[in-house]
Write a protein that holds these residues in place. Structure first.
Motif, short mmCIF file in Angstrom:
data_model
loop_
_atom_site.label_atom_id
_atom_site.label_comp_id
_atom_site.label_asym_id
_atom_site.label_seq_id
_atom_site.Cartn_x
_atom_site.Cartn_y
_atom_site.Cartn_z
N THR A 201 -16.39 12.10 4.71
CA THR A 201 -15.97 13.40 5.25
C THR A 201 -14.63 13.35 5.95
O THR A 201 -13.95 14.36 6.05
CB THR A 201 -17.00 13.95 6.25
N ASP A 202 -14.25 12.21 6.49
CA ASP A 202 -13.00 12.20 7.23
C ASP A 202 -11.78 12.00 6.32
O ASP A 202 -10.66 11.99 6.79
CB ASP A 202 -13.01 11.15 8.35
N ALA A 203 -12.02 11.90 5.04
CA ALA A 203 -10.89 11.81 4.11
C ALA A 203 -10.57 13.20 3.60
O ALA A 203 -11.39 13.84 2.94
CB ALA A 203 -11.22 10.88 2.96
N GLU A 204 -9.38 13.66 3.92
CA GLU A 204 -9.02 15.04 3.65
C GLU A 204 -8.46 15.25 2.25
O GLU A 204 -8.82 16.20 1.57
CB GLU A 204 -7.99 15.48 4.69
N ILE A 205 -7.57 14.36 1.82
CA ILE A 205 -6.93 14.61 0.54
C ILE A 205 -7.54 13.72 -0.55
O ILE A 205 -8.15 12.70 -0.27
CB ILE A 205 -5.39 14.40 0.61
N ILE A 206 -7.33 14.14 -1.77
CA ILE A 206 -8.04 13.55 -2.89
C ILE A 206 -7.75 12.06 -3.05
O ILE A 206 -8.64 11.27 -3.33
CB ILE A 206 -7.74 14.35 -4.19
N SER A 207 -6.48 11.67 -2.84
CA SER A 207 -6.16 10.26 -3.05
C SER A 207 -6.87 9.38 -2.02
O SER A 207 -7.34 8.29 -2.34
CB SER A 207 -4.65 10.04 -2.98
N LEU B 27 -11.01 5.35 -1.21
CA LEU B 27 -12.19 4.84 -0.52
C LEU B 27 -13.36 4.72 -1.50
O LEU B 27 -14.03 3.69 -1.57
CB LEU B 27 -12.58 5.79 0.63
N ARG B 28 -13.59 5.77 -2.27
CA ARG B 28 -14.75 5.78 -3.17
C ARG B 28 -14.62 4.72 -4.25
O ARG B 28 -15.61 4.11 -4.67
CB ARG B 28 -14.91 7.17 -3.81
N ALA B 29 -13.41 4.50 -4.72
CA ALA B 29 -13.20 3.53 -5.79
C ALA B 29 -13.10 2.10 -5.26
O ALA B 29 -12.76 1.17 -6.00
CB ALA B 29 -11.94 3.89 -6.59
N GLY B 30 -13.37 1.92 -3.98
CA GLY B 30 -13.37 0.56 -3.42
C GLY B 30 -11.99 -0.09 -3.43
O GLY B 30 -11.88 -1.30 -3.57
N MET B 31 -10.94 0.71 -3.25
CA MET B 31 -9.59 0.15 -3.22
C MET B 31 -9.17 -0.25 -1.81
O MET B 31 -8.44 -1.24 -1.63
CB MET B 31 -8.57 1.18 -3.75
N HIS C 70 19.28 11.06 -0.99
CA HIS C 70 18.32 11.75 -1.86
C HIS C 70 16.92 11.24 -1.56
O HIS C 70 16.73 10.04 -1.32
CB HIS C 70 18.61 11.49 -3.34
N GLU C 71 15.98 12.14 -1.60
CA GLU C 71 14.58 11.76 -1.51
C GLU C 71 13.96 11.88 -2.89
O GLU C 71 14.29 12.81 -3.64
CB GLU C 71 13.81 12.69 -0.56
N PHE C 72 13.04 10.97 -3.20
CA PHE C 72 12.31 11.07 -4.46
C PHE C 72 10.93 11.62 -4.14
O PHE C 72 10.15 10.99 -3.44
CB PHE C 72 12.26 9.72 -5.15
N MET C 73 10.72 12.83 -4.61
CA MET C 73 9.51 13.57 -4.26
C MET C 73 8.57 13.64 -5.45
O MET C 73 8.94 14.15 -6.51
CB MET C 73 9.89 15.00 -3.87
N VAL C 74 7.35 13.18 -5.23
CA VAL C 74 6.31 13.36 -6.22
C VAL C 74 5.72 14.74 -5.98
O VAL C 74 5.30 15.06 -4.86
CB VAL C 74 5.23 12.27 -6.09
N ILE C 75 5.73 15.55 -7.01
CA ILE C 75 5.28 16.93 -6.84
C ILE C 75 3.75 16.96 -6.77
O ILE C 75 3.06 16.51 -7.68
CB ILE C 75 5.77 17.80 -8.02
N ALA C 76 3.22 17.42 -5.64
CA ALA C 76 1.77 17.51 -5.45
C ALA C 76 1.48 18.52 -4.35
O ALA C 76 2.20 18.59 -3.36
CB ALA C 76 1.20 16.14 -5.07
N ASP C 77 0.43 19.30 -4.56
CA ASP C 77 0.10 20.34 -3.57
C ASP C 77 -0.21 19.76 -2.21
O ASP C 77 -0.03 20.41 -1.19
CB ASP C 77 -1.11 21.16 -4.06
N SER C 78 -0.70 18.52 -2.18
CA SER C 78 -1.06 17.92 -0.90
C SER C 78 0.16 17.35 -0.19
O SER C 78 0.03 16.80 0.89
CB SER C 78 -2.07 16.81 -1.15
#
Length: 573
Positions: free
Chosen positions: A16-22, A27-31, A208-216
RNA sequence: CGGGGCGUAGCGCAGCCUGGUAGCGCGCUUGCUUUGGGAGCAAGAUGUCCGGUGUUCGAAUCACCGCGCCCCGACCA
């Protein structure tokens, strides 16, 4: 690798304390597992992905002519005092005293150390240019660590530093790194954008910043719908309005009582006007001076632009005392008429007529204020935050917004550090010159997290092949059936011998459990060895990302798999 | 640092309001059955109820003080 021997604790329920999908999926994938706020351990699966990204970074840095070094995390205060950042960097720098009471810190970045290294051993233009990089752990005591590995206090970073004899060389070094970054993030399978950025407290002239486009993403990116222009919100330029609005009859200046009406929203409601008619007057305290900054009511002042405009090191909103002194009124009623400090205005003020402004008097505003008739502006500048729909500063097409995760940042540092720390060389004519520097960072863990943000579905992660922890997972549906297990083992041995990174799920679990784990950890290919197809001499190969299933003759499977991997890795690079 | 929330078994939670000796689901262990998308039955193990102090005959529950974690704002790869 045998699944039964792997330390790979997957979690079925979403923490529950993990807010974003990654964060959830790592955590779930044991990484990863958290040790304490903003500090994580990488488990075998997570580390494999980290190593993949590092390897891509290493290859591209080497290809771009950079050389790998490894610098210490422990750094002496003296170097930081020399650069001036010991006092400037603030609480983010983790400081400590050693047993001899020497002031030290854990490196949040390595400009000081690399500059010291280079100045001691590079003496002549003949030794330039040089570009040195490392992949090393950084320490930053973030105000608020969050989003798992995305923003933490201890993290792996690739940082490179270039040293050139002149500007042209520095520009070339910068361009090489920029190009290398484009290749790196492409190879990692990311959808990203290089955006113009402010230089922040690293300093320097452009970046320049390299931005990965993601809603989060934590950052907002302004980009042009038509051309290649893209910039961080705090950097994005806003054009001055091209056309003045049609002049209207200036109305008489009118003071109205507005009891306890302070914010733009309250003023609108009370006076029944739209924010576009109101002037927002903000009082700022720069290094030494106090200024009033005007912007149209529906727009926001961009403090980065203001700081650059004022050439101030520090900038903050003025305190109530200062506001009272400057305006003669409490916070909320400031206006340009009769104010006792310098007034600068954003370009948005130019076309405004008959404006609503604060009266510099408690509980009063003024209607129908007009520039020059009623007050003076000492200067106009681009001082506001860009908004969606504004004109692109390059092509005048329409600006749009997107969210982004900053995975890399390249800076032209100029001589900021080399000058402060005397990194000099002798030029052809024997004259002492200051080296021109650049610095270039990539957040390794963050890149991994960003990759997950762009590659997942309801079952779990769908890794891009080049950074997947394993390329293929072999799943015998029932290890108690000797023929299935043996077939799976033989295939595993064959693939491993061929250099394919394979994981054999030899656990005595039900097929469903194995399928779900395989989906969760996101291995690009899954070979299912089951009784039905094996009777026909076939196995099933499922592509994780597309869900496509192919039935392949057992003998053809290694070739199929090698081709798939070669295509995926090849296309990306 | 300011604002909000949480802390009970490995994980997710209930119990707390209204004090009475600790519970559910998943996971874990053992046995039997089962075996192509998170199996069934049976038997088990597991708790400083975040810590301290106080109130009380009695505290997971009430009070106070700490600590930790998460979320929202200023930083950054």
């Amino acid at each position: 690798m045998l699944y039964s021997e792997l330390f790979l604790p997957t979690i079925r329920e979403v923490p529950t304390d993990a807010e974003i999908i990654s964060h959830q999926l790592m955590l779930r994938a044991g990484m990863i597992r958290k040790l304490t706020s903003g500090v994580y351990s990488y488990l075998p699966l997570g580390l494999r992905v980290i190593r993949k990204v590092e390897q891509i970074v290493r290859e591209e840095m080497n290809r771009a002519g950079a050389q790998e070094v490894l610098m210490p995390a422990i750094q002496p205060a003296e170097l930081w005092q020399e650069s001036g950042r010991w006092s400037f960097y603030g609480k983010e720098l983790i400081r400590f005293k050693d047993r001899h009471n020497r002031e030290s810190c854990l490196g949040p970045t390595h400009e000081e150390v690399i500059t010291d290294l280079v100045r001691n051993d590079i003496k002549t233009y003949r030794q330039l240019p040089k570009n040195l990089y490392q992949i090393q752990t950084k320490y930053r005591d973030e105000i608020r660590p969050r989003f798992g590995v995305m923003r933490c206090r201890e993290f792996g970073m690739k940082d490179a530093y270039s040293f050139d004899a002149d500007m042209a060389g520095a520009d070339l070094s910068y361009q090489k790194m920029y190009d290398a970054y484009m290749r790196i993030f492409s190879r990692c399978g990311l959808v990203f954008r290089a955006v113009e950025a402010d230089t922040g407290n690293i300093g320097g002239s452009s970046s320049h910043e390299f931005m990965v486009i993601a809603d989060s993403g934590e950052d907002a990116v302004a980009f042009c719908a038509a051309c290649q222009y893209a910039a961080n919100l705090e950097k994005a330029e806003v054009l001055a309005p091209e056309t003045m609005s049609t002049p209207v009859e200036p109305l008489p200046l009118t003071e109205v009582e507005t009891p306890n009406v302070r914010t733009i929203h309250e003023v609108c409601d009370f006076l029944k006007v739209s924010p576009e008619q109101i002037v927002k007057t903000m009082i700022y305290q720069g290094d030494a001076e106090v200024v009033a900054v005007l912007v149209r009511g529906d727009m926001e002042i961009n403090e980065a632009k203001l700081r650059n405009y004022l050439k101030a090191d520090t900038l903050e909103l003025a305190t109530d005392d200062v506001i009272l002194k400057a305006t003669g009124a409490p916070r909320g009623f400031a206006g340009p008429i009769g104010i006792k400090v310098k007034v600068v205005a954003d370009y948005s003020l130019k076309p405004m007529q008959n404006m609503v402004v604060g009266a510099n008097k408690q509980d009063y505003h003024i209607l129908n204020a007009n520039i020059s008739r009623d007050f003076k502006i000492s200067d106009y500048a681009d001082l506001r935050v860009i908004t969606e729909g504004d004109a692109c500063p390059r092509c005048r097409s329409e600006i749009r917004f997107a969210r982004g995760i900053e995975v890399g940042h390249v800076f032209k540092l100029g001589t900021k550090y080399s000058k402060a720390m005397h990194a000099m060389y002798l030029d052809r004519s024997g004259q002492e010159q200051v080296m021109i520097m650049g610095c270039y960072g990539i957040g390794i863990g963050r890149t991994v997290a960003a990759a997950i943000e762009q590659n997942y579905d309801d079952k779990g992660i769908t890794w891009p092949v080049p950074i997947a922890p394993f390329q293929v997972i072999i799943t015998p549906v029932n290890v108690n059936e000797e023929s299935l297990l043996k077939t799976a083992r033989d295939l595993y041995d064959r693939l491993t011998a061929d250099g394919v990174e394979a994981l054999l799920d030899d656990r005595d679990e039900r097929a469903g459990v194995k399928f779900n784990d395989a989906d969760l950890i996101g291995i690009p290919l899954r070979v299912t060895v089951g009784p039905k197809k094996l009777a026909e001499g076939k196995v099933e190969i499922k592509i994780r990302k597309t869900g496509v299933v192919d039935e392949v003759l057992l003998a053809d499977a290694p070739g199929y798999i090698r081709t798939f991997i070669a295509d995926a890795v090849g296309t990306a690079s």
